[in-house]
Design a protein around this motif. Structure first.
Motif, PDB file in Angstrom:
ATOM      1  N   THR A 158       0.907  -1.324  -0.089  1.00  0.00           N
ATOM      2  CA  THR A 158      -0.123   0.147  -0.012  1.00  0.00           C
ATOM      3  C   THR A 158       0.897   1.197  -0.040  1.00  0.00           C
ATOM      4  OG1 THR A 158      -1.765   1.254   1.069  1.00  0.00           O
ATOM      5  CG2 THR A 158      -0.150   0.091   2.473  1.00  0.00           C
ATOM      6  N   ALA A 159       0.250   2.131  -0.693  1.00  0.00           N
ATOM      7  CA  ALA A 159       0.951   3.505  -0.577  1.00  0.00           C
ATOM      8  C   ALA A 159       0.632   4.552   0.320  1.00  0.00           C
ATOM      9  CB  ALA A 159       0.815   4.297  -2.224  1.00  0.00           C
ATOM     10  N   ASP A 160      -0.610   4.216   1.047  1.00  0.00           N
ATOM     11  CA  ASP A 160      -1.225   5.090   2.055  1.00  0.00           C
ATOM     12  C   ASP A 160      -0.530   4.854   3.420  1.00  0.00           C
ATOM     13  OD1 ASP A 160      -3.879   6.853   2.597  1.00  0.00           O
ATOM     14  OD2 ASP A 160      -3.490   5.550   4.278  1.00  0.00           O
ATOM     15  N   PRO A 161       0.069   5.752   4.087  1.00  0.00           N
ATOM     16  CA  PRO A 161       0.995   5.632   5.435  1.00  0.00           C
ATOM     17  C   PRO A 161       0.066   5.184   6.545  1.00  0.00           C
ATOM     18  CG  PRO A 161       0.689   8.122   4.744  1.00  0.00           C
ATOM     19  CD  PRO A 161       0.382   7.033   3.537  1.00  0.00           C
ATOM     20  N   LEU A 162      -1.071   5.735   6.506  1.00  0.00           N
ATOM     21  CA  LEU A 162      -2.005   5.255   7.556  1.00  0.00           C
ATOM     22  C   LEU A 162      -2.426   3.782   7.583  1.00  0.00           C
ATOM     23  CD1 LEU A 162      -3.795   5.812  10.034  1.00  0.00           C
ATOM     24  CD2 LEU A 162      -5.444   7.018   8.665  1.00  0.00           C
ATOM     25  N   LEU A 163      -2.978   3.548   6.379  1.00  0.00           N
ATOM     26  CA  LEU A 163      -3.424   2.137   6.131  1.00  0.00           C
ATOM     27  C   LEU A 163      -2.229   1.068   6.324  1.00  0.00           C
ATOM     28  CD1 LEU A 163      -5.929   0.676   5.365  1.00  0.00           C
ATOM     29  CD2 LEU A 163      -5.172   0.844   2.732  1.00  0.00           C
ATOM     30  N   ARG A 164      -1.126   1.837   6.035  1.00  0.00           N
ATOM     31  CA  ARG A 164       0.208   0.860   6.248  1.00  0.00           C
ATOM     32  C   ARG A 164       0.265   0.280   7.821  1.00  0.00           C
ATOM     33  NH1 ARG A 164       3.686   3.586   4.013  1.00  0.00           N
ATOM     34  NH2 ARG A 164       3.781   2.475   2.077  1.00  0.00           N
ATOM     35  N   ARG A 165       0.333   1.592   8.596  1.00  0.00           N
ATOM     36  CA  ARG A 165       0.333   1.265  10.062  1.00  0.00           C
ATOM     37  C   ARG A 165      -0.866   0.415  10.484  1.00  0.00           C
ATOM     38  NH1 ARG A 165       1.512   6.863   9.869  1.00  0.00           N
ATOM     39  NH2 ARG A 165      -0.650   7.413  10.679  1.00  0.00           N
ATOM     40  N   LEU A 166      -1.771   0.665  10.131  1.00  0.00           N
ATOM     41  CA  LEU A 166      -3.048  -0.123  10.344  1.00  0.00           C
ATOM     42  C   LEU A 166      -2.945  -1.639  10.084  1.00  0.00           C
ATOM     43  CD1 LEU A 166      -5.957   2.290   9.843  1.00  0.00           C
ATOM     44  CD2 LEU A 166      -5.175   1.453  11.963  1.00  0.00           C
ATOM     45  N   TYR A 167      -2.479  -1.848   8.876  1.00  0.00           N
ATOM     46  CA  TYR A 167      -2.338  -3.222   8.391  1.00  0.00           C
ATOM     47  C   TYR A 167      -1.044  -3.970   9.270  1.00  0.00           C
ATOM     48  CZ  TYR A 167      -4.826  -2.792   3.978  1.00  0.00           C
ATOM     49  OH  TYR A 167      -5.893  -2.759   3.090  1.00  0.00           O
ATOM     50  N   LEU A 168      -0.172  -3.126   9.461  1.00  0.00           N
ATOM     51  CA  LEU A 168       0.800  -3.856  10.323  1.00  0.00           C
ATOM     52  C   LEU A 168       0.306  -4.320  11.784  1.00  0.00           C
ATOM     53  CD1 LEU A 168       3.948  -1.660   9.254  1.00  0.00           C
ATOM     54  CD2 LEU A 168       3.597  -4.083   8.807  1.00  0.00           C
ATOM     55  N   ARG A 169      -0.255  -3.175  12.418  1.00  0.00           N
ATOM     56  CA  ARG A 169      -0.828  -3.650  13.713  1.00  0.00           C
ATOM     57  C   ARG A 169      -1.799  -4.702  13.517  1.00  0.00           C
ATOM     58  NH1 ARG A 169      -4.778  -0.139  17.838  1.00  0.00           N
ATOM     59  NH2 ARG A 169      -5.563  -1.882  18.929  1.00  0.00           N
ATOM     60  N   HIS A 170      -2.659  -4.814  12.614  1.00  0.00           N
ATOM     61  CA  HIS A 170      -3.560  -5.871  12.235  1.00  0.00           C
ATOM     62  C   HIS A 170      -2.926  -7.203  12.323  1.00  0.00           C
ATOM     63  CE1 HIS A 170      -7.574  -7.379   9.975  1.00  0.00           C
ATOM     64  NE2 HIS A 170      -7.079  -8.177  10.953  1.00  0.00           N
ATOM     65  N   ALA A 171      -1.576  -7.216  11.405  1.00  0.00           N
ATOM     66  CA  ALA A 171      -0.788  -8.289  11.228  1.00  0.00           C
ATOM     67  C   ALA A 171      -0.150  -8.775  12.560  1.00  0.00           C
ATOM     68  CB  ALA A 171       0.313  -8.245  10.192  1.00  0.00           C
ATOM     69  N   GLN A 172       0.411  -7.890  13.412  1.00  0.00           N
ATOM     70  CA  GLN A 172       1.013  -8.208  14.768  1.00  0.00           C
ATOM     71  C   GLN A 172      -0.315  -8.812  15.535  1.00  0.00           C
ATOM     72  OE1 GLN A 172       2.236  -4.703  16.030  1.00  0.00           O
ATOM     73  NE2 GLN A 172       4.281  -4.752  14.852  1.00  0.00           N
ATOM     74  N   ASP A 173      -1.570  -8.322  15.284  1.00  0.00           N
ATOM     75  CA  ASP A 173      -2.815  -9.037  16.191  1.00  0.00           C
ATOM     76  C   ASP A 173      -2.865 -10.431  15.755  1.00  0.00           C
ATOM     77  OD1 ASP A 173      -2.917  -6.795  17.649  1.00  0.00           O
ATOM     78  OD2 ASP A 173      -4.816  -6.088  16.416  1.00  0.00           O
ATOM     79  N   GLU A 174      -2.726 -10.540  14.631  1.00  0.00           N
ATOM     80  CA  GLU A 174      -3.157 -11.991  13.872  1.00  0.00           C
ATOM     81  C   GLU A 174      -2.084 -13.023  14.196  1.00  0.00           C
ATOM     82  OE1 GLU A 174      -6.050 -12.849  11.758  1.00  0.00           O
ATOM     83  OE2 GLU A 174      -6.395 -11.171  12.874  1.00  0.00           O
ATOM     84  N   MET A 175      -0.746 -12.520  14.270  1.00  0.00           N
ATOM     85  CA  MET A 175       0.285 -13.623  14.658  1.00  0.00           C
ATOM     86  C   MET A 175       0.285 -13.883  16.326  1.00  0.00           C
ATOM     87  SD  MET A 175       1.858 -13.870  12.052  1.00  0.00           S
ATOM     88  CE  MET A 175       2.980 -15.079  12.389  1.00  0.00           C
ATOM     89  N   ARG A 176      -0.322 -12.913  17.040  1.00  0.00           N
ATOM     90  CA  ARG A 176      -0.295 -13.036  18.451  1.00  0.00           C
ATOM     91  C   ARG A 176      -1.572 -13.913  18.414  1.00  0.00           C
ATOM     92  NH1 ARG A 176      -3.366 -10.083  21.446  1.00  0.00           N
ATOM     93  NH2 ARG A 176      -3.470  -8.236  19.979  1.00  0.00           N
ATOM     94  N   HIS A 177      -2.590 -13.919  17.773  1.00  0.00           N
ATOM     95  CA  HIS A 177      -3.777 -14.705  18.123  1.00  0.00           C
ATOM     96  C   HIS A 177      -3.501 -16.115  17.721  1.00  0.00           C
ATOM     97  CE1 HIS A 177      -6.651 -11.179  17.133  1.00  0.00           C
ATOM     98  NE2 HIS A 177      -6.272 -10.990  18.313  1.00  0.00           N
ATOM     99  N   ALA A 178      -2.419 -16.326  16.684  1.00  0.00           N
ATOM    100  CA  ALA A 178      -2.209 -17.653  16.385  1.00  0.00           C
ATOM    101  C   ALA A 178      -1.217 -18.326  17.348  1.00  0.00           C
ATOM    102  CB  ALA A 178      -0.995 -17.418  15.200  1.00  0.00           C
ATOM    103  N   ASP A 179      -0.425 -17.407  18.024  1.00  0.00           N
ATOM    104  CA  ASP A 179       0.466 -17.978  19.274  1.00  0.00           C
ATOM    105  C   ASP A 179      -0.376 -18.339  20.425  1.00  0.00           C
ATOM    106  OD1 ASP A 179       2.868 -17.644  17.882  1.00  0.00           O
ATOM    107  OD2 ASP A 179       3.131 -15.735  18.795  1.00  0.00           O
TER     108      ASP A 179
END
Length: 239
Positions: free
Chosen positions: A44-65
């Motif tokens: 993504t080229a949108d900086p706000l969306l990039r931060r939200l995606y990264l937080r979402h990805a971290q949440d998903e990996m934490r849920h997996a653990d």
């Protein structure tokens, strides 16, 4: 639909072995979703969306653990048993991007698909929390993850409205159509698997005994002992 099947969901989750296997399967799905979201953040080229995606990805990996740790903890306390029916098509976990190709999707399409996926997952996880009277720890785990799902559902809807204000309705409609098609494919695969198992079972208990009976009848018609063979013709000519 899931609410109508609440007694069935309760039956699915009451079995500790099945519960552990489903949690481990949920862990795999969450981890896959985290990797897809990391890829979406990279593209993504949108900086706000990039931060939200990264937080979402971290949440998903934490849920997996969390799912993986709980599933393993359950299995360690249980005796070994042959795996039974998991009923994954009835009680699935979060679908994530559901094999959606991040590289070829626009921001609106991706956000719409994520929003619907998170909304469906939140509803299912809330139902699982209700039926898990037999396992307080797993119930608390779903309650904890539901807080993140609510945030994911909210931010994807807001970002869809921000980035695609005129097409958000169409994006949501298309995402629903894709989800319905994928649900149909999963149902068709489950039905085909059940029909195949039924046909093979019928062959084993009906067709094979019939061949065995015919073979026995043919064997009974043969005379016992050695059978005299015909005498070989004289080899006086090659013709």
């Amino acid at each position: 639909m899931d609410r109508l099947l609440k007694p069935l969901h309760r039956w699915i989750w009451v079995d500790a072995h099945r519960r552990a296997r489903k949690l481990l399967r949920f862990a795999e799905t969450e981890a896959d979703g985290g990797r897809d979201l990391s890829r979406a953040a990279e593209l993504t080229a949108d900086p706000l969306l990039r931060r939200l995606y990264l937080r979402h990805a971290q949440d998903e990996m934490r849920h997996a653990d969390l799912f993986r740790a709980r599933g393993r903890a359950l299995l360690q306390r249980l005796p070994h048993r042959v795996a039974g029916i998991d009923a994954n098509w009835i009680a699935p976990g979060e679908r994530g991007l559901d094999d959606l190709r991040v590289e070829v999707q626009g921001e609106g399409t991706l956000l719409a698909f994520l929003h619907l996926s998170e909304k469906a997952a939140a509803g299912r996880f809330a139902l699982y929390e209700e039926v898990l009277d037999c396992d307080a720890e797993t119930r608390a785990l779903f309650a904890r993850i539901l807080e993140d799902e609510a945030f994911h559902m909210t931010y994807t809807r807001k970002q869809l409205a921000r980035l695609s204000p005129r097409k958000q309705g169409m994006d949501l409609w298309q995402a629903r159509a894709v989800r319905v098609w994928k649900a149909y494919l999963r149902l068709a695969m489950a039905l085909a698997s059940a029909i195949g198992a039924a046909v093979l079972t019928a062959q084993y208990f009906i067709v094979l005994p019939l061949f065995a009976l015919l073979a026995r009848r043919a064997a009974n018609r043969d005379p016992p002992g050695f059978v005299r063979t015909r005498s070989a013709p004289a080899l006086e000519s090659q013709y």
